[in-house]
Every structure is written in structure tokens, then in C-alpha cells.
Design an enzyme around this catalytic site. Structure first.
Site, PDB file in Angstrom:
ATOM      1  N   LYS A   1       1.776  -2.135   6.423  1.00 17.53           N
ATOM      2  CA  LYS A   1       0.762  -2.465   7.364  1.00 17.53           C
ATOM      3  C   LYS A   1       0.629  -3.684   8.412  1.00 17.53           C
ATOM      4  CE  LYS A   1      -2.628  -2.403   3.215  1.00 17.53           C
ATOM      5  NZ  LYS A   1      -3.499  -3.586   2.969  1.00 17.53           N
TER       6      LYS A   1
ATOM      7  N   GLY B   1      -4.929  -9.069   2.733  1.00 20.18           N
ATOM      8  CA  GLY B   1      -5.966  -9.033   3.649  1.00 20.18           C
ATOM      9  C   GLY B   1      -6.944 -10.329   3.946  1.00 20.18           C
TER      10      GLY B   1
ATOM     11  N   ARG C   1      -4.896  -8.782 -10.816  1.00 19.36           N
ATOM     12  CA  ARG C   1      -6.271  -8.349 -10.518  1.00 19.36           C
ATOM     13  C   ARG C   1      -7.707  -8.608 -11.679  1.00 19.36           C
ATOM     14  NH1 ARG C   1      -6.069  -5.681  -5.355  1.00 19.36           N
ATOM     15  NH2 ARG C   1      -5.657  -6.914  -3.774  1.00 19.36           N
TER      16      ARG C   1
ATOM     17  N   GLY D   1      -1.647  -7.332  -2.296  1.00 18.20           N
ATOM     18  CA  GLY D   1      -1.237  -6.720  -3.102  1.00 18.20           C
ATOM     19  C   GLY D   1      -0.254  -5.830  -3.699  1.00 18.20           C
TER      20      GLY D   1
HETATM   21  P1  ADP Z   1       1.000  -6.172   0.943  1.00 15.82           P
HETATM   22  O1  ADP Z   1       0.228  -5.269  -0.274  1.00 15.82           O
HETATM   23  O2  ADP Z   1       1.204  -6.595  -0.044  1.00 15.82           O
HETATM   24  O3  ADP Z   1       0.306  -6.879   2.110  1.00 15.82           O
HETATM   25  P2  ADP Z   1       1.450  -3.747   2.142  1.00 15.82           P
HETATM   26  O4  ADP Z   1       0.231  -2.805   1.817  1.00 15.82           O
HETATM   27  O5  ADP Z   1       1.200  -4.144   3.590  1.00 15.82           O
HETATM   28  O6  ADP Z   1       1.522  -4.870   1.315  1.00 15.82           O
HETATM   29  O7  ADP Z   1       2.712  -3.275   1.922  1.00 15.82           O
HETATM   30  C1  ADP Z   1       3.346  -2.565   0.575  1.00 15.82           C
HETATM   31  C2  ADP Z   1       4.524  -1.003   1.013  1.00 15.82           C
HETATM   32  O8  ADP Z   1       5.548  -1.889   2.542  1.00 15.82           O
HETATM   33  C3  ADP Z   1       4.755  -1.112  -0.295  1.00 15.82           C
HETATM   34  O9  ADP Z   1       4.991  -0.158  -0.480  1.00 15.82           O
HETATM   35  C4  ADP Z   1       6.574  -1.184   0.510  1.00 15.82           C
HETATM   36  O10 ADP Z   1       7.132   0.561  -0.709  1.00 15.82           O
HETATM   37  C5  ADP Z   1       6.396  -0.531   2.456  1.00 15.82           C
HETATM   38  N1  ADP Z   1       7.189  -0.415   2.485  1.00 15.82           N
HETATM   39  C6  ADP Z   1       8.507  -2.007   2.881  1.00 15.82           C
HETATM   40  N2  ADP Z   1       9.263  -2.135   3.328  1.00 15.82           N
HETATM   41  C7  ADP Z   1       8.771  -0.695   4.208  1.00 15.82           C
HETATM   42  C8  ADP Z   1       9.386   0.125   5.722  1.00 15.82           C
HETATM   43  N3  ADP Z   1      10.923  -0.205   5.483  1.00 15.82           N
HETATM   44  N4  ADP Z   1       9.261   1.445   5.835  1.00 15.82           N
HETATM   45  C9  ADP Z   1       8.522   2.185   4.710  1.00 15.82           C
HETATM   46  N5  ADP Z   1       7.401   1.407   3.955  1.00 15.82           N
HETATM   47  C10 ADP Z   1       8.238   0.394   3.444  1.00 15.82           C
HETATM   48 MG    MG Z   2      -0.901  -3.323  -0.165  1.00 17.60          MG
END
Ligand code: ADP
Ligand code: MG
Length: 403
Positions: free
Chosen positions: A202, A384, A37, A360
Site C-alpha cells: 500500500k 494503518g 488479532r 496486518g
Molecule cells: P501490512 O499489512 O503489513 O501493512 P501491506 O498490506 O502494505 O502490509 O502489504 C503486504 C503485501 O505486500 C503482501 O501481500 C505482499 O505480497 C505484498 N508485496 C510485498 N512486496 C511486493 C512487491 N515487490 N510487489 C508486489 N507486492 C508486494
Molecule cells: Mg495489509
């Protein structure tokens, strides 16, 4: 929306320019684990500085509770920005207080300063218009012009994103222009087949986008923590996996509508399970086992997609023309659960599709796992924000930059 080039053409020499950046980088203590970033906003800052502006850069980092908290200081990000610019960057230890005012006032033409975390001030994220406005008034005193370039925060109705541009002549930075250009390619005249890969943690944040994408995408692949709510919706038990029970009826609705619309939903056929969440600090071996997606033991949780699913997803991405990916396929921070995320990243590298990685953690995952970012069509700095754009929502930070 005025562009930064138009602003530069009007002349910014000697002017104080407030740049709302997104320097919200992942930190391990004070070590930045992914500086994507900061690198993304560097061209905007350096163009302004080269044109003789006195640049005041501001951002949030993490979720401090409206008061100073050293764990969320922007000092490491300011130092990294200085390294990338190859010049000294001043740092103010508050956002609108004595240090910020003195630092901004001491800037000479072409110099850059970073002020401390915007969210150390309750006014930044306040739901009360007057409280946010009062904070925006204080921020406005630091500058003559505003450049919005914090794409990762444009979906937030926050003082520095929404209220401040109403108080100063404003323009959109180069990063925002690039991000919006890419998102347009995902909403207008999309090259088909259009595949969307969703994962991450999320779940409720991301379910909203599915509603909208059902009308647009040809194929939706689900992984990460969100997969278990889908498996549950299909009637399978998911043990102690991440689950949003209250969303099960909504997800059943999506699956039904997808069938009516002819959109293909692809869910994991196998997953890696373990009795407990892995230790991300020691990264001690987690010894997961692979089970079929409809046979998750009651006392275990799913932490990554399994090998058969990796192959299935790679095949579903191989012939796509456009791919949007948000959310890791598993707990990629631990090496035993990184293979699913790696497989999807590799599939995008191998596919001729125009591929966009948003989020992120997803963007950080791609870089931390060693992929060359140039092998992707675009790696977005906003999770988001991209999702809400794709949902067709009006983003406060973009609306504020329109004239
Ligand atoms: P982004 O930031 O790309 O939008 P999120 O913040 O929604 O993604 O999710 C990222 C997190 O999701 C990572 O820290 C990862 O460890 C977690 N994650 C992925 N799969 C699982 C799972 N099966 N159970 C719990 N956490 C998970
Ligand atoms: Mg995230």
C-alpha cells in the site's frame, strides 16, 4: 481515558458490555491462517466475562460492500474466540437485527456472544454522519457499556469506532492501552539509533508517514512494493514492478529532505525479478533471478529484495536501539520471495533493539514464517492505525474514548 481496570472496579456484573474488537483475521476460505488479532483481544473479553458481564463482541472483517456476504462472515472468528476462551460463544447471524437482539437478550452473566460483521451494514463506514449515527443508535440498543479494543480500526471514523462510544459510558480495553503505550515509546524519548523499515504494497498509504518520520528517525530502510517508486525516483527503470508514478516527485522530495536532515535512506541494491507475479495458490516454483537494483529488465518485476540487500539491511538493524517495521520486503506468501522478509525478521530477533512490528500482513508474516512472537518487543495488531499514530494524526477511535 477510562481503563478497563477502572471499569471492572466499578462493577460490570449483569451489565451488557459491547466490545468493539478487531477480529479482522486473514482467511483461506473459512480457515483462519493467523489468529493473532483474536488472541490479542481475548484477555479483555475474558476479564469482562469473569467479572459477570454479558459480553457482546463486534468487529469488521475484510471489505464487504455494506451488505451481507458469506465470504466475510465472522463465524470462523467467533468459533476461534470460543476455543481460546474455553467456553461456548453464541453467534448472531446479523449485526443489529432480530438475531443480534435475541442473542444479546439471551446472554446470562459471564456469557459471550459475537455479532455478525459490522460492515454488512452500510451505516458502519458511511461518510454521512446521520447514516452512521442511525446505525450507532441500533448498536447502542445491544448494550449498557462500551469497551473500545479494536486497535486495528481506531484510525477509522466508523459508527462502531467513533459514534457508538459517544452514546454509551465507555472505557479503553487492555489491547488499546498496550498498543498506545508502545507507540508512545516510538514518538517520545526514542532510544537511538532509531531505524524504520517500510515495505508492503500500500505505497500511497505509507508515503505519508515518511514525511513525519524524517523528523524522528535516524535511518529509513525501504523494501517491498514501495521500493520501486524510490528506485524510479533515483532515475532507475523498474520494469513492470509495482510503481506509483504520481508519487515520484514526492519521493524525490523525501530523498532531498533526508539528505538535508542527515537521515540515512537505505534502498535495495539488488532484487529478485521474474516475468510474472507468482501463483500464491499452487505456490509453483517461480524461478526468479537476482539483478542489481539499477538493472531491472524492462519486461520483469521485482518481487523481493536480493541477497546483498538482505545482508545490508541486517547490518543496518544490528546496532539500532529502536526499530519500527511495517510492510513485508517481498511477496512473502510465496516461498521463493520470503527470504527478504525472513532476513529482516531475523535481524530484529538478533538485535538488542526494542522492535515493533506493525501491519496486518507484516505481523502475520512473522508468525507464518515461524518466528517466535516473544522474540520481538511488540507485534502490533494495527497497520494503518500505527502508521497514522506515528504520523501524529488524531485517531477517531482513540479521541472517542477520551472523556
Ligand atoms: P501490512 O499489512 O503489513 O501493512 P501491506 O498490506 O502494505 O502490509 O502489504 C503486504 C503485501 O505486500 C503482501 O501481500 C505482499 O505480497 C505484498 N508485496 C510485498 N512486496 C511486493 C512487491 N515487490 N510487489 C508486489 N507486492 C508486494
Ligand atoms: Mg495489509
Amino acid at each position: 481515558m477510562k481503563t478497563i481496570d477502572e471499569l471492572l472496579a466499578e462493577g460490570v456484573a449483569g451489565k451488557r458490555v459491547f466490545v468493539r474488537a478487531d477480529l479482522n483475521v486473514p482467511l483461506d476460505g473459512t480457515t483462519i491462517t493467523d489468529d493473532g488479532r483474536i488472541r490479542a483481544v481475548r484477555p479483555t473479553v475474558s476479564a469482562l466475562a469473569a467479572a459477570g458481564a454479558r459480553v457482546v463482541v463486534a468487529s469488521h472483517l475484510g471489505r464487504p460492500k455494506g451488505a451481507p456476504d458469506p465470504a466475510f462472515s465472522l463465524a470462523p472468528a467467533a468459533a476461534r474466540l470460543g476455543e481460546l476462551l474455553g467456553s461456548e460463544v453464541a453467534f448472531a447471524t446479523d449485526t443489529v437485527g432480530e438475531s443480534a437482539r435475541a442473542t444479546a437478550a439471551a446472554l446470562t452473566d459471564g456469557q459471550v456472544a459475537v455479532v455478525e460483521n459490522l460492515r454488512f451494514n452500510a451505516g458502519e463506514t458511511s461518510k454521512d454522519d446521520a447514516e452512521r449515527g442511525a446505525f450507532a443508535d441500533q448498536l447502542a440498543e445491544l448494550a449498557d457499556l462500551y469497551v473500545g479494543d479494536g486497535f486495528g480500526a481506531v484510525h477509522r471514523k466508523h459508527a462502531s469506532v467513533f459514534d457508538l462510544p459517544a452514546r454509551l459510558p465507555h472505557a479503553a480495553g487492555g489491547l488499546i492501552a498496550t498498543e498506545v503505550g508502545v507507540l508512545k515509546k516510538l514518538t517520545e524519548d526514542v532510544a537511538r539509533p532509531y531505524a524504520v523499515v517500510l515495505g508492503g504494497a500500500k505505497v500511497s498509504d505509507k508515503l505519508g508517514v515518511i514525511d513525519h518520520l524524517l523528523e524522528k528517525a535516524d535511518r529509513i530502510l525501504i523494501g517491498g512494493g514501495m521500493a520501486y517508486t524510490f528506485l524510479k525516483a533515483q532515475g532507475h527503470e523498474v520494469g513492470i514492478s509495482l510503481l506509483q508514478e504520481d508519487q515520484v516527485p514526492a519521493v524525490q522530495g523525501y530523498l532531498k529532505r533526508a539528505e538535508e536532515l542527515g537521515v540515512e535512506f537505505v534502498l535495495p541494491v539488488d532484487v529478485l525479478v521474474a516475468h510474472e507475479f507468482p501463483d500464491l495458490k499452487t505456490k509453483a516454483p517461480a524461478h526468479p533471478t537476482t539483478v542489481a537494483a539499477d538493472a531491472i529488465p524492462a519486461d520483469q518485476e521485482g518481487l523481493d529484495i536480493g541477497p546483498a540487500t538482505r545482508e545490508l539491511y541486517a547490518a543496518k538493524l544490528a546496532d539500532a536501539a529502536t526499530v519500527f517495521w511495517n510492510g513485508p520486503m517481498g511477496v512473502f506468501e510465496h516461498p521463493d520471495y520470503a527470504e527478504g522478509t525472513k532476513a529482516v525478521a531475523q535481524a530484529l530477533v538478533d538485535s538488542p533493539a526494542f522492535s515493533v512490528v506493525g501491519g496486518g500482513d507484516s505481523a502475520a508474516a512473522v508468525r507464518i514464517l515461524g518466528f517466535d512472537e516473544n522474540a520481538f518487543g511488540h507485534i502490533s495488531t494495527g497497520g494503518g492505525a500505527s502508521l497514522e499514530y506515528l504520523e501524529g494524526k488524531t485517531l477517531p477511535g482513540l479521541a472517542a474514548l477520551e472523556d
